[in-house]
Design a protein around this motif. Structure first.
Motif, PDB file in Angstrom:
ATOM      1  N   ASN A   1      46.219  56.024  18.168  1.00  0.00           N
ATOM      2  CA  ASN A   1      46.171  54.610  18.537  1.00  0.00           C
ATOM      3  C   ASN A   1      45.009  54.325  19.466  1.00  0.00           C
ATOM      4  O   ASN A   1      44.292  53.328  19.311  1.00  0.00           O
ATOM      5  N   VAL A   2      44.822  55.193  20.448  1.00  0.00           N
ATOM      6  CA  VAL A   2      43.747  54.962  21.423  1.00  0.00           C
ATOM      7  C   VAL A   2      42.382  55.250  20.781  1.00  0.00           C
ATOM      8  O   VAL A   2      41.424  54.472  20.943  1.00  0.00           O
ATOM      9  N   ALA A   3      42.316  56.340  20.019  1.00  0.00           N
ATOM     10  CA  ALA A   3      41.037  56.707  19.394  1.00  0.00           C
ATOM     11  C   ALA A   3      40.582  55.637  18.398  1.00  0.00           C
ATOM     12  O   ALA A   3      39.383  55.358  18.284  1.00  0.00           O
ATOM     13  N   LEU A   4      41.554  55.014  17.708  1.00  0.00           N
ATOM     14  CA  LEU A   4      41.189  54.010  16.708  1.00  0.00           C
ATOM     15  C   LEU A   4      40.394  52.861  17.338  1.00  0.00           C
ATOM     16  O   LEU A   4      39.425  52.371  16.751  1.00  0.00           O
ATOM     17  N   ALA A   5      40.804  52.454  18.548  1.00  0.00           N
ATOM     18  CA  ALA A   5      40.092  51.342  19.211  1.00  0.00           C
ATOM     19  C   ALA A   5      38.639  51.723  19.466  1.00  0.00           C
ATOM     20  O   ALA A   5      37.731  50.892  19.347  1.00  0.00           O
ATOM     21  N   ALA A   6      38.405  52.977  19.808  1.00  0.00           N
ATOM     22  CA  ALA A   6      37.030  53.426  20.039  1.00  0.00           C
ATOM     23  C   ALA A   6      36.268  53.514  18.711  1.00  0.00           C
ATOM     24  O   ALA A   6      35.095  53.126  18.624  1.00  0.00           O
ATOM     25  N   ARG A   7      36.953  53.986  17.669  1.00  0.00           N
ATOM     26  CA  ARG A   7      36.306  54.087  16.342  1.00  0.00           C
ATOM     27  C   ARG A   7      35.861  52.710  15.866  1.00  0.00           C
ATOM     28  O   ARG A   7      34.772  52.546  15.330  1.00  0.00           O
ATOM     29  N   ILE A   8      36.747  51.699  16.086  1.00  0.00           N
ATOM     30  CA  ILE A   8      36.426  50.337  15.643  1.00  0.00           C
ATOM     31  C   ILE A   8      35.186  49.819  16.385  1.00  0.00           C
ATOM     32  O   ILE A   8      34.387  49.067  15.833  1.00  0.00           O
ATOM     33  N   ALA A   9      35.006  50.270  17.625  1.00  0.00           N
ATOM     34  CA  ALA A   9      33.825  49.843  18.393  1.00  0.00           C
ATOM     35  C   ALA A   9      32.601  50.704  18.069  1.00  0.00           C
ATOM     36  O   ALA A   9      31.567  50.584  18.728  1.00  0.00           O
TER      37      ALA A   9
ATOM     38  N   SER B   1      34.014  59.865  15.549  1.00  0.00           N
ATOM     39  CA  SER B   1      35.398  60.342  15.607  1.00  0.00           C
ATOM     40  C   SER B   1      35.661  61.379  16.704  1.00  0.00           C
ATOM     41  O   SER B   1      36.631  61.274  17.455  1.00  0.00           O
ATOM     42  N   VAL B   2      34.788  62.387  16.814  1.00  0.00           N
ATOM     43  CA  VAL B   2      35.049  63.460  17.792  1.00  0.00           C
ATOM     44  C   VAL B   2      35.026  62.909  19.214  1.00  0.00           C
ATOM     45  O   VAL B   2      35.909  63.206  20.026  1.00  0.00           O
ATOM     46  N   SER B   3      34.033  62.063  19.497  1.00  0.00           N
ATOM     47  CA  SER B   3      33.946  61.474  20.842  1.00  0.00           C
ATOM     48  C   SER B   3      35.106  60.524  21.091  1.00  0.00           C
ATOM     49  O   SER B   3      35.634  60.439  22.216  1.00  0.00           O
ATOM     50  N   ALA B   4      35.510  59.779  20.064  1.00  0.00           N
ATOM     51  CA  ALA B   4      36.624  58.826  20.227  1.00  0.00           C
ATOM     52  C   ALA B   4      37.901  59.580  20.588  1.00  0.00           C
ATOM     53  O   ALA B   4      38.649  59.179  21.485  1.00  0.00           O
ATOM     54  N   THR B   5      38.132  60.695  19.900  1.00  0.00           N
ATOM     55  CA  THR B   5      39.345  61.477  20.171  1.00  0.00           C
ATOM     56  C   THR B   5      39.279  62.083  21.575  1.00  0.00           C
ATOM     57  O   THR B   5      40.279  62.100  22.299  1.00  0.00           O
ATOM     58  N   ALA B   6      38.116  62.552  21.963  1.00  0.00           N
ATOM     59  CA  ALA B   6      37.981  63.147  23.297  1.00  0.00           C
ATOM     60  C   ALA B   6      38.220  62.088  24.374  1.00  0.00           C
ATOM     61  O   ALA B   6      38.939  62.331  25.359  1.00  0.00           O
ATOM     62  N   ALA B   7      37.677  60.890  24.172  1.00  0.00           N
ATOM     63  CA  ALA B   7      37.865  59.819  25.160  1.00  0.00           C
ATOM     64  C   ALA B   7      39.339  59.413  25.218  1.00  0.00           C
ATOM     65  O   ALA B   7      39.896  59.170  26.293  1.00  0.00           O
ATOM     66  N   ALA B   8      39.977  59.364  24.052  1.00  0.00           N
ATOM     67  CA  ALA B   8      41.398  58.976  24.002  1.00  0.00           C
ATOM     68  C   ALA B   8      42.254  60.008  24.722  1.00  0.00           C
ATOM     69  O   ALA B   8      43.151  59.659  25.501  1.00  0.00           O
ATOM     70  N   ARG B   9      41.950  61.277  24.506  1.00  0.00           N
ATOM     71  CA  ARG B   9      42.726  62.347  25.152  1.00  0.00           C
ATOM     72  C   ARG B   9      42.588  62.246  26.673  1.00  0.00           C
ATOM     73  O   ARG B   9      43.569  62.327  27.409  1.00  0.00           O
ATOM     74  N   SER B  10      41.365  62.060  27.117  1.00  0.00           N
ATOM     75  CA  SER B  10      41.108  61.998  28.546  1.00  0.00           C
ATOM     76  C   SER B  10      41.846  60.806  29.186  1.00  0.00           C
ATOM     77  O   SER B  10      42.474  60.926  30.239  1.00  0.00           O
ATOM     78  N   LEU B  11      41.814  59.659  28.522  1.00  0.00           N
ATOM     79  CA  LEU B  11      42.498  58.485  29.084  1.00  0.00           C
ATOM     80  C   LEU B  11      44.009  58.652  29.074  1.00  0.00           C
ATOM     81  O   LEU B  11      44.696  58.252  30.009  1.00  0.00           O
ATOM     82  N   LEU B  12      44.533  59.244  28.005  1.00  0.00           N
ATOM     83  CA  LEU B  12      45.992  59.442  27.950  1.00  0.00           C
ATOM     84  C   LEU B  12      46.428  60.409  29.047  1.00  0.00           C
ATOM     85  O   LEU B  12      47.494  60.246  29.641  1.00  0.00           O
ATOM     86  N   ASN B  13      45.597  61.386  29.330  1.00  0.00           N
ATOM     87  CA  ASN B  13      45.891  62.262  30.478  1.00  0.00           C
ATOM     88  C   ASN B  13      45.914  61.440  31.758  1.00  0.00           C
ATOM     89  O   ASN B  13      46.809  61.580  32.581  1.00  0.00           O
ATOM     90  N   GLN B  14      44.919  60.573  31.886  1.00  0.00           N
ATOM     91  CA  GLN B  14      44.806  59.774  33.111  1.00  0.00           C
ATOM     92  C   GLN B  14      46.014  58.848  33.321  1.00  0.00           C
ATOM     93  O   GLN B  14      46.411  58.603  34.452  1.00  0.00           O
ATOM     94  N   VAL B  15      46.595  58.337  32.229  1.00  0.00           N
ATOM     95  CA  VAL B  15      47.759  57.449  32.388  1.00  0.00           C
ATOM     96  C   VAL B  15      49.075  58.233  32.360  1.00  0.00           C
ATOM     97  O   VAL B  15      50.149  57.649  32.270  1.00  0.00           O
ATOM     98  N   GLY B  16      48.977  59.564  32.437  1.00  0.00           N
ATOM     99  CA  GLY B  16      50.178  60.384  32.584  1.00  0.00           C
ATOM    100  C   GLY B  16      50.853  60.764  31.284  1.00  0.00           C
ATOM    101  O   GLY B  16      52.026  61.159  31.273  1.00  0.00           O
ATOM    102  N   LEU B  17      50.134  60.672  30.154  1.00  0.00           N
ATOM    103  CA  LEU B  17      50.760  60.956  28.861  1.00  0.00           C
ATOM    104  C   LEU B  17      50.154  62.172  28.167  1.00  0.00           C
ATOM    105  O   LEU B  17      50.243  62.292  26.940  1.00  0.00           O
TER     106      LEU B  17
END
Ligand SMILES: Nc1ncnc2c1ncn2[C@@H]1O[C@H](COP(=O)(O)OP(=O)(O)OP(=O)(O)O)[C@@H](O)[C@H]1O
Ligand SMILES: [Mg+2]
Length: 223
Positions: A104-112, A116-132
């Motif tokens: 879900n998070v990576a898709l928003a980055a892909r749309i922008a 793909s690899v960077s989008a997934t990495a950014a999504a993982r990092s943010l989900l860690n940051q929000v405690g998930l």
């Protein structure tokens, strides 16, 4: 002086209804600076969601204009900011049910336009940051309401927008979870020097914003 991240001038919006034209916004002007949090309260039907939709470019006003700071580009119309100017957080999360939290998070980055690899990495990092960090592969149906809203906040942040527009982000949550989501939103927005426009029915949460406004009779005024 901080940068202006959102500028709205003379916004007007009316809807057609069987009973005739229904004016909702009559003359709304607003300037928001980087690092600010602005709360908007108003009775149900006063036009808060309508206003956020005009500010974020999800809908077009009948009159007036909106400019959003798109990093690297300057102030542009919301629709020209390619998803990088604003991030949205909604009351009912609006996650894609068939995608995992990470997707879900990576898709928003892909749309922008992020690869793909960077989008997934950014999504993982943010989900860690929000405690998930331990919920990356969960589907929304297997997450609690508060966890879904954390995913939605990560999604709203993934393209490093200058403004987060949040429409009753705690409206479906119990008091304690709502307070945690408010802490998270105010914290991540401050960390990034972004701005937050928060629509809420809660007086308590509204008072945590650095500026408080009320929408009534189609215009915004100080609370
Ligand atoms: N697409 C539409 N077509 C016709 N009328 C609409 C449309 N969207 C909103 N309205 C009307 O505009 C008014 C403002 O709606 P809006 O959803 O912006 O209110 P709100 O302040 O967000 O309310 P709430 O606090 O209940 O979420 C309402 O009277 C609504 O019926
Ligand atoms: Mg609403």
């Amino acid at each position: 002086m901080p940068d202006v991240v959102l500028q709205a001038r003379g916004l007007a919006k009316a809807f057609a209804s069987p009973a005739g034209r229904l004016p909702v916004l009559t003359d709304v002007s607003l300037e928001v600076f980087a690092g600010e949090s602005v709360s908007i309260r108003g009775s149900s039907g006063s036009g808060k969601t309508t206003l956020l939709q005009q500010l974020g470019g999800l809908d077009q006003p009948d009159a007036g204009e909106v400019r959003i700071l798109a990093p690297g580009t300057g102030l542009v119309a919301p629709r020209s900011s390619l998803g990088r100017g604003v991030g949205f957080v909604f009351q009912n999360y609006q996650l894609m049910p068939e995608l995992t939290a990470l997707e879900n998070v990576a898709l928003a980055a892909r749309i922008a336009g992020v690869p793909s690899v960077s989008a997934t990495a950014a999504a993982r990092s943010l989900l860690n940051q929000v405690g998930l960090g331990a919920r990356l592969e969960h589907l929304p149906a297997k997450l609690s309401g508060g966890e879904c809203q954390r995913v939605a906040i990560a999604r709203a942040l993934v393209n490093r927008p200058s403004v987060i527009l949040a429409d009753e982000p705690t409206g479906n949550l119990d008091e304690r979870t709502g307070a945690e989501i408010m802490d998270l939103l105010l914290g991540v927005v401050a960390d990034r020097g972004a701005a937050l426009i928060l629509v809420t029915h809660s007086r308590e949460f509204a008072e945590r914003a650095s500026r408080r406004l009320v929408l009534s009779g189609g215009v915004l005024s100080p609370a």
